[in-house]
Design a protein around this motif. Structure first.
Motif, PDB file in Angstrom:
ATOM      1  N   LYS A  39       0.838  -1.215   0.000  1.00  0.00           N
ATOM      2  CA  LYS A  39       0.000   0.000   0.000  1.00  0.00           C
ATOM      3  C   LYS A  39       0.863   1.252   0.000  1.00  0.00           C
ATOM      4  CE  LYS A  39      -3.823   2.216   2.410  1.00  0.00           C
ATOM      5  NZ  LYS A  39      -4.728   2.160   3.588  1.00  0.00           N
ATOM      6  N   MET A  40       0.535   2.188  -0.864  1.00  0.00           N
ATOM      7  CA  MET A  40       1.285   3.441  -0.953  1.00  0.00           C
ATOM      8  C   MET A  40       1.027   4.305   0.280  1.00  0.00           C
ATOM      9  SD  MET A  40       0.797   4.499  -4.940  1.00  0.00           S
ATOM     10  CE  MET A  40       1.291   3.394  -6.251  1.00  0.00           C
ATOM     11  N   LYS A  41       2.016   5.117   0.603  1.00  0.00           N
ATOM     12  CA  LYS A  41       1.895   6.086   1.685  1.00  0.00           C
ATOM     13  C   LYS A  41       2.082   7.470   1.092  1.00  0.00           C
ATOM     14  CE  LYS A  41       3.551   6.909   6.380  1.00  0.00           C
ATOM     15  NZ  LYS A  41       4.483   6.425   7.425  1.00  0.00           N
ATOM     16  N   GLU A  42       1.217   8.411   1.446  1.00  0.00           N
ATOM     17  CA  GLU A  42       1.195   9.703   0.757  1.00  0.00           C
ATOM     18  C   GLU A  42       1.429  10.882   1.693  1.00  0.00           C
ATOM     19  OE1 GLU A  42      -2.642   9.841  -1.092  1.00  0.00           O
ATOM     20  OE2 GLU A  42      -2.221   8.159  -2.433  1.00  0.00           O
ATOM     21  N   LEU A  43       2.064  11.905   1.143  1.00  0.00           N
ATOM     22  CA  LEU A  43       2.205  13.195   1.805  1.00  0.00           C
ATOM     23  C   LEU A  43       1.729  14.258   0.827  1.00  0.00           C
ATOM     24  CD1 LEU A  43       3.324  14.884   4.237  1.00  0.00           C
ATOM     25  CD2 LEU A  43       5.443  15.096   2.902  1.00  0.00           C
ATOM     26  N   ASN A  44       0.789  15.082   1.256  1.00  0.00           N
ATOM     27  CA  ASN A  44       0.222  16.110   0.387  1.00  0.00           C
ATOM     28  C   ASN A  44       0.395  17.467   1.053  1.00  0.00           C
ATOM     29  OD1 ASN A  44      -1.126  17.440  -1.624  1.00  0.00           O
ATOM     30  ND2 ASN A  44      -3.111  16.483  -1.271  1.00  0.00           N
ATOM     31  N   LEU A  45       1.451  18.176   0.682  1.00  0.00           N
ATOM     32  CA  LEU A  45       1.748  19.490   1.257  1.00  0.00           C
ATOM     33  C   LEU A  45       1.141  20.573   0.385  1.00  0.00           C
ATOM     34  CD1 LEU A  45       5.484  18.878   2.170  1.00  0.00           C
ATOM     35  CD2 LEU A  45       3.557  18.978   3.758  1.00  0.00           C
ATOM     36  N   LYS A  46       0.331  21.415   0.998  1.00  0.00           N
ATOM     37  CA  LYS A  46      -0.343  22.490   0.262  1.00  0.00           C
ATOM     38  C   LYS A  46       0.040  23.834   0.863  1.00  0.00           C
ATOM     39  CE  LYS A  46      -4.333  19.534  -0.731  1.00  0.00           C
ATOM     40  NZ  LYS A  46      -5.808  19.421  -0.703  1.00  0.00           N
ATOM     41  N   GLU A  91       9.263  26.733   5.893  1.00  0.00           N
ATOM     42  CA  GLU A  91      10.178  25.896   6.676  1.00  0.00           C
ATOM     43  C   GLU A  91       9.431  24.701   7.261  1.00  0.00           C
ATOM     44  OE1 GLU A  91      13.241  26.225  10.462  1.00  0.00           O
ATOM     45  OE2 GLU A  91      12.533  28.049   9.479  1.00  0.00           O
ATOM     46  N   ASP A  92       8.215  24.930   7.721  1.00  0.00           N
ATOM     47  CA  ASP A  92       7.378  23.842   8.235  1.00  0.00           C
ATOM     48  C   ASP A  92       7.131  22.806   7.140  1.00  0.00           C
ATOM     49  OD1 ASP A  92       5.555  22.399   9.941  1.00  0.00           O
ATOM     50  OD2 ASP A  92       3.893  23.440   8.955  1.00  0.00           O
ATOM     51  N   ALA A  93       6.814  23.269   5.930  1.00  0.00           N
ATOM     52  CA  ALA A  93       6.557  22.355   4.809  1.00  0.00           C
ATOM     53  C   ALA A  93       7.792  21.507   4.505  1.00  0.00           C
ATOM     54  CB  ALA A  93       6.146  23.148   3.571  1.00  0.00           C
ATOM     55  N   LEU A  94       8.950  22.134   4.457  1.00  0.00           N
ATOM     56  CA  LEU A  94      10.174  21.407   4.121  1.00  0.00           C
ATOM     57  C   LEU A  94      10.581  20.449   5.239  1.00  0.00           C
ATOM     58  CD1 LEU A  94      12.117  24.302   2.366  1.00  0.00           C
ATOM     59  CD2 LEU A  94      10.960  22.355   1.284  1.00  0.00           C
ATOM     60  N   ASN A  95      10.344  20.837   6.486  1.00  0.00           N
ATOM     61  CA  ASN A  95      10.620  19.925   7.599  1.00  0.00           C
ATOM     62  C   ASN A  95       9.719  18.692   7.528  1.00  0.00           C
ATOM     63  OD1 ASN A  95      12.730  21.308   8.874  1.00  0.00           O
ATOM     64  ND2 ASN A  95      11.332  22.582  10.059  1.00  0.00           N
TER      65      ASN A  95
END
Length: 197
Positions: A39-46, A91-95
């Motif tokens: 199963k794939m694991k996803e991260l969706n940063l907006k 910075e939060d997004a990149l962390n």
């Protein structure tokens, strides 16, 4: 063979096509190119809201008029990104992206759809904020090249989600890569190096 994640497919949405582009979203999918059942694991940063675009522009990142015009012609579902954010700062997004790509003990192959686009722009975005991309340059992979060489052996899966939503695009690309790999494995035409990875 480990039935774990071996690969990460990245997709981004931007306001330019240069490495210095303002980025408005990053989608990443962890997957196993040889094992579609994992199963794939996803991260969706907006971070499409104006304050995040301004934060990047202040760091010298760029906006292209033609890209902005292209966005104006997209479907409403895709353009919703300009009103969405699920981070508190760049910075939060990149962390969060770093944490996602450094979980476990795997050095993922990092796939992007274009040798000079997704991975290059993400790396440049890290540099703009005085940070380092969380992968080694030799783990960069180009899905566009791989698809160009082998995509004729199978059709792409039916698209699921919203086109130009970063995580939906990343998932689609990962599924297509898995489909191509399945055909290559079936006919035992993977290169020696690919079989060892």
């Amino acid at each position: 063979m480990k039935h774990t994640y071996t690969d990460a497919m990245a997709d981004i949405e931007t306001l330019d096509t240069r490495p210095s582009a303002v980025v408005i979203s990053i989608g990443v999918v962890l997957f196993n190119r040889r094992e579609p059942k994992v199963k794939m694991k996803e991260l969706n940063l907006k971070f499409g809201k104006k304050e995040f675009r301004d934060e990047q522009i202040m760091m010298g990142r760029t906006v292209d008029k033609e890209t902005v015009a292209w966005w104006k012609g997209q479907e409403p579902d895709a353009k919703r990104i300009f009103k969405q954010a699920n981070v508190t700062s760049m910075e939060d997004a990149l962390n969060k992206l770093t944490a996602f790509l450094t979980q476990g003990d795997t050095n993922y192959l990092i796939w992007g759809n274009g040798s000079d686009f997704d991975n290059t722009i993400i790396t440049s975005l890290y540099e703009s904020f005085g940070m380092q991309a969380p992968w080694k340059f030799w783990n960069n992979r180009c899905f566009r090249t791989f698809k160009g060489e082998h995509g004729h052996i199978t059709r792409p899966p039916e698209f699921q989600g919203v086109k130009h939503d970063a995580v939906d695009d990343a998932r689609q690309q990962a599924r297509y890569l898995q489909a191509i790999y399945a055909e290559l494995q079936k006919y035992n035409i993977l290169s020696y190096k690919e079989r060892q990875q």
